[in-house]
Every structure is written in structure tokens, then in C-alpha cells.
Design a protein around this motif. Structure first.
Motif, PDB file in Angstrom:
ATOM      1  N   UNK A  32      38.488  48.741  27.899  1.00 17.94           N
ATOM      2  CA  UNK A  32      38.351  49.999  28.624  1.00 17.94           C
ATOM      3  C   UNK A  32      37.595  49.719  29.912  1.00 17.94           C
ATOM      4  N   UNK A  33      37.882  50.511  30.924  1.00 24.03           N
ATOM      5  CA  UNK A  33      37.112  50.519  32.173  1.00 24.03           C
ATOM      6  C   UNK A  33      36.578  51.943  32.328  1.00 24.03           C
ATOM      7  N   UNK A  34      35.503  52.292  31.608  1.00 26.99           N
ATOM      8  CA  UNK A  34      35.061  53.688  31.521  1.00 26.99           C
ATOM      9  C   UNK A  34      34.641  54.307  32.844  1.00 26.99           C
ATOM     10  N   UNK A  35      34.054  53.543  33.754  1.00 34.21           N
ATOM     11  CA  UNK A  35      33.648  54.125  35.045  1.00 34.21           C
ATOM     12  C   UNK A  35      34.858  54.516  35.888  1.00 34.21           C
ATOM     13  N   UNK A  36      36.005  53.906  35.605  1.00 32.53           N
ATOM     14  CA  UNK A  36      37.243  54.270  36.298  1.00 32.53           C
ATOM     15  C   UNK A  36      38.068  55.270  35.500  1.00 32.53           C
ATOM     16  N   UNK A  37      37.576  55.616  34.288  1.00 32.71           N
ATOM     17  CA  UNK A  37      38.291  56.564  33.441  1.00 32.71           C
ATOM     18  C   UNK A  37      39.540  55.977  32.803  1.00 32.71           C
ATOM     19  N   UNK A  38      39.561  54.664  32.597  1.00 33.02           N
ATOM     20  CA  UNK A  38      40.746  54.000  32.053  1.00 33.02           C
ATOM     21  C   UNK A  38      40.447  53.448  30.656  1.00 33.02           C
ATOM     22  N   UNK A  39      41.282  53.854  29.689  1.00 36.85           N
ATOM     23  CA  UNK A  39      41.110  53.396  28.308  1.00 36.85           C
ATOM     24  C   UNK A  39      42.426  52.818  27.793  1.00 36.85           C
ATOM     25  N   UNK A  40      42.306  51.974  26.783  1.00 41.29           N
ATOM     26  CA  UNK A  40      43.497  51.446  26.132  1.00 41.29           C
ATOM     27  C   UNK A  40      44.273  50.463  26.971  1.00 41.29           C
ATOM     28  N   UNK A  41      43.575  49.628  27.716  1.00 42.91           N
ATOM     29  CA  UNK A  41      44.254  48.610  28.527  1.00 42.91           C
ATOM     30  C   UNK A  41      44.393  47.326  27.714  1.00 42.91           C
ATOM     31  N   UNK A  42      45.518  46.680  27.843  1.00 44.55           N
ATOM     32  CA  UNK A  42      45.709  45.372  27.222  1.00 44.55           C
ATOM     33  C   UNK A  42      45.318  44.324  28.257  1.00 44.55           C
ATOM     34  N   UNK A  43      44.287  43.568  27.949  1.00 43.79           N
ATOM     35  CA  UNK A  43      43.820  42.536  28.869  1.00 43.79           C
ATOM     36  C   UNK A  43      44.227  41.164  28.392  1.00 43.79           C
ATOM     37  N   UNK A  44      44.651  40.320  29.328  1.00 44.69           N
ATOM     38  CA  UNK A  44      44.991  38.926  29.023  1.00 44.69           C
ATOM     39  C   UNK A  44      43.832  38.069  29.480  1.00 44.69           C
ATOM     40  N   UNK A  45      43.410  37.168  28.627  1.00 41.74           N
ATOM     41  CA  UNK A  45      42.303  36.279  28.951  1.00 41.74           C
ATOM     42  C   UNK A  45      42.866  35.089  29.709  1.00 41.74           C
ATOM     43  N   UNK A  46      42.286  34.798  30.877  1.00 46.81           N
ATOM     44  CA  UNK A  46      42.763  33.703  31.725  1.00 46.81           C
ATOM     45  C   UNK A  46      41.573  32.826  32.096  1.00 46.81           C
ATOM     46  N   UNK A  47      41.302  31.825  31.267  1.00 42.76           N
ATOM     47  CA  UNK A  47      40.153  30.952  31.515  1.00 42.76           C
ATOM     48  C   UNK A  47      40.354  30.076  32.745  1.00 42.76           C
ATOM     49  N   UNK A  48      41.576  29.974  33.236  1.00 44.78           N
ATOM     50  CA  UNK A  48      41.850  29.196  34.444  1.00 44.78           C
ATOM     51  C   UNK A  48      41.543  29.958  35.720  1.00 44.78           C
ATOM     52  N   UNK A  49      41.355  31.261  35.606  1.00 41.03           N
ATOM     53  CA  UNK A  49      41.011  32.095  36.762  1.00 41.03           C
ATOM     54  C   UNK A  49      39.510  32.334  36.759  1.00 41.03           C
ATOM     55  N   UNK A  50      38.902  32.218  37.901  1.00 41.42           N
ATOM     56  CA  UNK A  50      37.472  32.485  38.006  1.00 41.42           C
ATOM     57  C   UNK A  50      37.201  33.990  37.974  1.00 41.42           C
ATOM     58  N   UNK A  51      37.927  34.730  38.775  1.00 43.83           N
ATOM     59  CA  UNK A  51      37.713  36.165  38.937  1.00 43.83           C
ATOM     60  C   UNK A  51      38.725  36.960  38.123  1.00 43.83           C
ATOM     61  N   UNK A  52      38.325  38.110  37.642  1.00 42.52           N
ATOM     62  CA  UNK A  52      39.215  39.017  36.922  1.00 42.52           C
ATOM     63  C   UNK A  52      40.050  39.802  37.933  1.00 42.52           C
ATOM     64  N   UNK A  53      41.195  40.307  37.481  1.00 42.92           N
ATOM     65  CA  UNK A  53      42.113  41.015  38.367  1.00 42.92           C
ATOM     66  C   UNK A  53      42.637  42.274  37.699  1.00 42.92           C
ATOM     67  N   UNK A  54      42.754  43.341  38.489  1.00 47.54           N
ATOM     68  CA  UNK A  54      43.297  44.617  38.041  1.00 47.54           C
ATOM     69  C   UNK A  54      44.513  44.948  38.901  1.00 47.54           C
ATOM     70  N   UNK A  55      45.613  45.353  38.250  1.00 52.22           N
ATOM     71  CA  UNK A  55      46.829  45.723  38.976  1.00 52.22           C
ATOM     72  C   UNK A  55      46.573  47.021  39.741  1.00 52.22           C
ATOM     73  N   UNK A  56      46.753  46.965  41.058  1.00 46.10           N
ATOM     74  CA  UNK A  56      46.502  48.137  41.904  1.00 46.10           C
ATOM     75  C   UNK A  56      47.494  48.183  43.058  1.00 46.10           C
ATOM     76  N   UNK A  57      47.750  49.401  43.521  1.00 45.47           N
ATOM     77  CA  UNK A  57      48.580  49.615  44.708  1.00 45.47           C
ATOM     78  C   UNK A  57      47.923  50.701  45.548  1.00 45.47           C
TER      79      UNK A  57
END
Length: 155
Positions: free
Chosen positions: A17-42
Motif C-alpha cells: 500500500x502507498x497510504x499517503x497517496x491513497x493507494x491500496x492493493x498494489x502488486x509490487x515486484x521486488x527488483x534487487x538489481x534496481x537501486x531506486x523503486x519505481x511507480x507507474x505514472x503518467x
């Protein structure tokens, strides 16, 4: 063999969940090869609020039914990200609370178009270190779905 009792085990994919953004029930993929996390946005638009930099964007989540969610967050920085194929992209960076299982902590996310990707959220290695997590890639959805309300002591 060393063991790490203070670290929680997560699988290759987890509910978040990303509660400060009001988003719940997201499926997150763990990517240990990436340093930074990413959120799909437009529709990403920087703006000023009370003299501080902010960013307005539409977050996308859901795998079978696509959902669009309008968001606003303080802008942390703008950074250049180099993909595994060498392509460099400039991205906006926000910091928001991430809830996974019974834990919640602040994570930096770059905002990027991931419409061709199966997972709309990637959790990179910095988020895993800050959350004191280890990954067992043979497992998925190890942790219970997090609750929307902020856990006590969340920062």
C-alpha cells in the motif's frame, strides 16, 4: 551459515500500500538489481505549493482492470536513471510511505511509464535495505496484505 533474525523475509512479489497517496492493493515486484523503486505514472506535472516543489501525476495500478488514481506529492529531486540496456531517462522522484506486511517506512520512488510492464510498482534495493528485508525469490506473497491505516509508529 549466518542468519538474520532482525530482517523480515519477503517473496519476489508482494502486496503493498502507498497510504499517503491513497493507494491500496498494489502488486509490487521486488527488483534487487534496481537501486531506486519505481511507480507507474503518467501526466506528470511539476508545480509549486507554498514556494516548495511538488509534482502532480496519475498513478496506474491493477493488472486485469487498469485503475487510474490522481496523486500529488512533494518533489524530492529529478534524477537520471540508466536502464539495463544503457538508455538514460530523466525522472521525477517522490518520497512516500510504503506499507508491506506489518511494516511501514518512507521510500523514494521514481515516476516512470511502465504501461508495457506487468508490474506497476518495482521495489528497489534501497527500499529493501531501509525496510530491513531479505528476499527469497522462490516465494511470492509471503507477507499479509497491509492495512490502509498507518501502523502505529510508522514514519
Amino acid at each position: 551459515m549466518k542468519t538474520f533474525d532482525q530482517l523480515a523475509v519477503i517473496g519476489l512479489r508482494e502486496w503493498i500500500n502507498l497510504p499517503e497517496l491513497g493507494m491500496v492493493g498494489l502488486r509490487g515486484k521486488i527488483d534487487t538489481g534496481a537501486s531506486t523503486s519505481t511507480l507507474h505514472a503518467s501526466d506528470i506535472q511539476p508545480f509549486d505549493r507554498d514556494g516548495e516543489p511538488w509534482v502532480r501525476f496519475t498513478a496506474h495500478f491493477g493488472t486485469q482492470v487498469q485503475r487510474r488514481h490522481p496523486c500529488e506529492a512533494p518533489l524530492v529531486t529529478v534524477k537520471s536513471i540508466k536502464s539495463s540496456n544503457g538508455h538514460i531517462q530523466t525522472r521525477y522522484v517522490i518520497r512516500t510511505l510504503l506499507a508491506l506486511g506489518d511494516r511501514a517506512w518512507s521510500v523514494e520512488f521514481t515516476l516512470a511509464c511502465r504501461k508495457t510492464m506487468r508490474y506497476r510498482v518495482l521495489l528497489g534495493s534501497k527500499a529493501l535495505v531501509d525496510g530491513q528485508l531479505v528476499v527469497n525469490p522462490a516465494l511470492t506473497y509471503v507477507q499479509d496484505k497491509p492495512q490502509l491505516s498507518l501502523p502505529s509508529g510508522a514514519q
